[in-house]
Design a protein around this motif. Structure first.
Motif, PDB file in Angstrom:
ATOM      1  N   SER A  42       0.856  -1.186   0.000  1.00 24.63           N
ATOM      2  CA  SER A  42       0.000   0.000   0.000  1.00 24.63           C
ATOM      3  C   SER A  42       0.888   1.230   0.000  1.00 24.63           C
ATOM      4  O   SER A  42       2.012   1.203   0.517  1.00 24.63           O
ATOM      5  N   GLN A  47      -2.199   1.330   4.302  1.00 22.31           N
ATOM      6  CA  GLN A  47      -3.112   0.245   4.651  1.00 22.31           C
ATOM      7  C   GLN A  47      -4.565   0.743   4.799  1.00 22.31           C
ATOM      8  O   GLN A  47      -5.118   0.775   5.900  1.00 22.31           O
ATOM      9  N   TRP A  49      -7.506  -0.405   4.211  1.00 20.08           N
ATOM     10  CA  TRP A  49      -8.624  -1.337   4.314  1.00 20.08           C
ATOM     11  C   TRP A  49      -9.195  -1.447   5.726  1.00 20.08           C
ATOM     12  O   TRP A  49      -8.497  -1.349   6.726  1.00 20.08           O
ATOM     13  N   SER A 146      -5.865   5.214  -3.442  1.00 16.81           N
ATOM     14  CA  SER A 146      -5.957   4.155  -2.438  1.00 16.81           C
ATOM     15  C   SER A 146      -6.748   2.957  -2.934  1.00 16.81           C
ATOM     16  O   SER A 146      -6.642   1.859  -2.369  1.00 16.81           O
ATOM     17  N   CYS A 149      -4.267   0.327  -3.840  1.00 13.37           N
ATOM     18  CA  CYS A 149      -3.843  -0.448  -2.670  1.00 13.37           C
ATOM     19  C   CYS A 149      -4.913  -1.464  -2.290  1.00 13.37           C
ATOM     20  O   CYS A 149      -4.609  -2.621  -1.955  1.00 13.37           O
ATOM     21  N   TYR A 150      -6.168  -1.033  -2.355  1.00  8.41           N
ATOM     22  CA  TYR A 150      -7.276  -1.908  -1.950  1.00  8.41           C
ATOM     23  C   TYR A 150      -7.383  -3.116  -2.869  1.00  8.41           C
ATOM     24  O   TYR A 150      -7.678  -4.233  -2.428  1.00  8.41           O
TER      25      TYR A 150
END
Length: 226
Positions: A42, A47, A49, A146, A149-150
């Motif tokens: 990420s 992070q 999530w 983001s 990253c997810y």
């Protein structure tokens, strides 16, 4: 030992399953899967999530409420973020329509059967009868980057589950139910509902769980400069 064949097969064998057996999944297994998945990359280790895992009576309550909400208001439910541009341009439109036709054939639901298609969507809000449902959220103050990253995190969840013999189905459609999920699960307003996921032991006797999807050859989506 070269782990590449194992990892490659794990990736290729992962499929979105739309029907599950009535067989429980130990909650410690779900915790292990999410813990392993959290090692996803990420941006600057942010992070983004957050997960809401529902099983047992809570899962049953949420799914009953979601189906009732869909039946009453399916024409007006709106997701937290757009799923596709309208109209969906090529080549994505053709891929989308090919898949929807293939799925409908496997389920025995013709594209013109509106009632049948609505019943199919209702099954999504039952987590396809999987014993574990997961709702994924993200702080809405974060930027669109983001989501990258997810996506890494969600893929890790699915691969970690597959490595343990479990199957999954990622379901962005749960974003349509963000108002209901806030009420049922106490999700705060500053969290965006990204997706849901069904997790359990797939019922591979169902035709829709045996579909073979065509993947684009690497030569058509990648260029190589030396």
């Amino acid at each position: 030992m070269n782990a590449a064949p194992f990892i490659d097969n794990l990736i290729r064998d992962r499929r979105s399953k739309r029907g599950f057996l009535d067989r429980p999944v130990p909650i410690d297994t779900v915790k292990d899967i999410l813990s392993t998945a959290s090692h996803a990359p990420s941006s600057s280790n942010t992070q983004p999530w957050r997960c809401y895992v529902v099983t047992g009576e809570t899962r049953d309550r949420v799914t009953r409420a979601a189906v009732a909400e869909f039946r009453a208001n399916h024409a007006t439910l709106a997701p937290e973020y757009p799923f596709f541009p309208q109209p969906l341009h090529e080549p994505y439109g053709t891929r989308f329509n090919t898949f929807r036709g293939q799925l409908g054939d496997a389920q025995g639901v013709h594209r013109s059967d509106k009632a049948g298609r609505l019943r199919d969507v209702e099954r999504q809000f039952l987590f396809f009868d999987a014993p574990v449902g997961i709702i994924f959220t993200m702080d809405r103050r974060l930027e669109w980057a983001s989501f990258l990253c997810y996506g890494c995190f969600l893929q890790n969840v699915m691969l970690a589950a597959k490595g343990r013999g479990l199957d999954t189905c990622p379901q962005q459609i749960w974003s349509l139910q963000h108002h209901l999920l806030r009420a049922e699960l106490g999700i705060p307003q500053d969290e965006m509902v990204i997706a849901g996921m069904s997790m359990g032991w797939a019922n591979n006797g169902m035709p829709e769980n045996r579909m073979a999807l065509e993947k684009t050859p690497v030569e058509q989506f990648a260029s190589f400069a030396q």
